[in-house]
Write a protein that holds these residues in place. Structure first.
Motif, short mmCIF file in Angstrom:
data_model
loop_
_atom_site.label_atom_id
_atom_site.label_comp_id
_atom_site.label_asym_id
_atom_site.label_seq_id
_atom_site.Cartn_x
_atom_site.Cartn_y
_atom_site.Cartn_z
N PRO A 29 0.84 -1.20 0.00
CA PRO A 29 0.00 0.00 0.00
C PRO A 29 0.87 1.25 0.00
O PRO A 29 1.91 1.29 0.66
CB PRO A 29 -0.78 -0.11 1.31
N SER A 30 0.47 2.25 -0.77
CA SER A 30 1.24 3.49 -0.79
C SER A 30 0.36 4.67 -0.39
O SER A 30 0.10 4.86 0.78
CB SER A 30 1.93 3.69 -2.14
N ARG A 31 -0.18 5.39 -1.33
CA ARG A 31 -0.94 6.60 -1.03
C ARG A 31 -2.18 6.69 -1.91
O ARG A 31 -2.24 6.11 -2.97
CB ARG A 31 -0.06 7.83 -1.25
N ASN A 32 -3.15 7.43 -1.43
CA ASN A 32 -4.35 7.75 -2.22
C ASN A 32 -5.03 6.54 -2.84
O ASN A 32 -5.43 6.58 -4.00
CB ASN A 32 -4.01 8.77 -3.31
N GLY A 33 -5.13 5.45 -2.10
CA GLY A 33 -5.80 4.27 -2.62
C GLY A 33 -5.01 3.51 -3.67
O GLY A 33 -5.59 2.80 -4.48
N LEU A 34 -3.70 3.67 -3.65
CA LEU A 34 -2.84 2.98 -4.61
C LEU A 34 -1.92 1.99 -3.89
O LEU A 34 -1.71 2.09 -2.70
CB LEU A 34 -1.97 3.99 -5.38
N HIS A 35 -1.41 1.06 -4.66
CA HIS A 35 -0.39 0.13 -4.19
C HIS A 35 0.81 0.26 -5.13
O HIS A 35 0.64 0.35 -6.34
CB HIS A 35 -0.88 -1.32 -4.25
N SER A 36 2.00 0.28 -4.56
CA SER A 36 3.23 0.31 -5.36
C SER A 36 3.68 -1.10 -5.66
O SER A 36 3.65 -1.97 -4.79
CB SER A 36 4.35 1.03 -4.61
N VAL A 37 4.09 -1.32 -6.89
CA VAL A 37 4.64 -2.61 -7.30
C VAL A 37 6.14 -2.41 -7.51
O VAL A 37 6.55 -1.56 -8.30
CB VAL A 37 3.98 -3.13 -8.59
N THR A 38 6.92 -3.19 -6.78
CA THR A 38 8.37 -3.04 -6.78
C THR A 38 9.01 -4.38 -7.10
O THR A 38 8.56 -5.42 -6.61
CB THR A 38 8.84 -2.56 -5.39
N LEU A 39 10.03 -4.36 -7.93
CA LEU A 39 10.82 -5.55 -8.20
C LEU A 39 12.09 -5.48 -7.36
O LEU A 39 12.71 -4.42 -7.23
CB LEU A 39 11.18 -5.66 -9.68
N GLU A 40 12.46 -6.63 -6.78
CA GLU A 40 13.66 -6.70 -5.95
C GLU A 40 14.79 -7.35 -6.72
O GLU A 40 14.64 -8.42 -7.31
CB GLU A 40 13.37 -7.52 -4.70
N PHE A 41 15.93 -6.67 -6.69
CA PHE A 41 17.16 -7.14 -7.33
C PHE A 41 18.25 -7.23 -6.28
O PHE A 41 18.13 -6.60 -5.21
CB PHE A 41 17.59 -6.18 -8.45
N PRO A 42 19.33 -7.96 -6.55
CA PRO A 42 20.41 -8.04 -5.56
C PRO A 42 20.95 -6.66 -5.14
O PRO A 42 21.35 -6.47 -4.00
CB PRO A 42 21.50 -8.84 -6.28
N ARG A 43 20.92 -5.70 -6.04
CA ARG A 43 21.44 -4.37 -5.73
C ARG A 43 20.40 -3.41 -5.19
O ARG A 43 20.70 -2.25 -4.92
CB ARG A 43 22.10 -3.77 -6.96
N GLY A 44 19.14 -3.84 -5.06
CA GLY A 44 18.13 -2.96 -4.49
C GLY A 44 16.76 -3.13 -5.12
O GLY A 44 16.52 -4.07 -5.89
N LEU A 45 15.87 -2.24 -4.77
CA LEU A 45 14.49 -2.27 -5.22
C LEU A 45 14.25 -1.25 -6.33
O LEU A 45 14.83 -0.17 -6.32
CB LEU A 45 13.55 -1.96 -4.06
N VAL A 46 13.38 -1.63 -7.27
CA VAL A 46 12.98 -0.72 -8.35
C VAL A 46 11.46 -0.70 -8.39
O VAL A 46 10.82 -1.72 -8.66
CB VAL A 46 13.54 -1.19 -9.72
N THR A 47 10.89 0.47 -8.09
CA THR A 47 9.44 0.62 -8.17
C THR A 47 9.06 0.79 -9.63
O THR A 47 9.61 1.64 -10.33
CB THR A 47 8.96 1.83 -7.35
#
Length: 86
Positions: A29-47
């Protein structure tokens, strides 16, 4: 506004995981009724995108069914499964 099915979004995310060698998908969950989709990589997260909550819930349900995860659980859920592309 473009309407796309939650199943198509879930399948596109799985394809993105395979193509980019991501280690995980996070839907939070993020803001204003939205959800963020993030991919996880060895070097970090990318939304990669924001989804309306109703769509995000359906995407989580689809991914949970594919990964045999109990999506009704209140705790964070993790699962591993293989994907084969034809």
């Amino acid at each position: 506004m473009l309407q796309i099915s939650p199943t198509a979004v879930a399948h596109a995310l799985l394809y993105a995981v395979v193509r980019t060698h991501a280690e995980a998908i996070h839907v939070t969950p993020s803001r204003n009724g939205l959800h963020s989709v993030t991919l996880e990589f060895p070097r970090g997260l990318v939304t990669c995108l924001d989804l309306k909550s109703a769509i995000a819930d359906a995407v989580v349900a689809r991914l949970s069914l594919i990964g045999n995860i109990d999506f009704t659980s209140r705790d964070e859920r993790f699962g591993n499964f293989g994907i084969e592309l034809e």
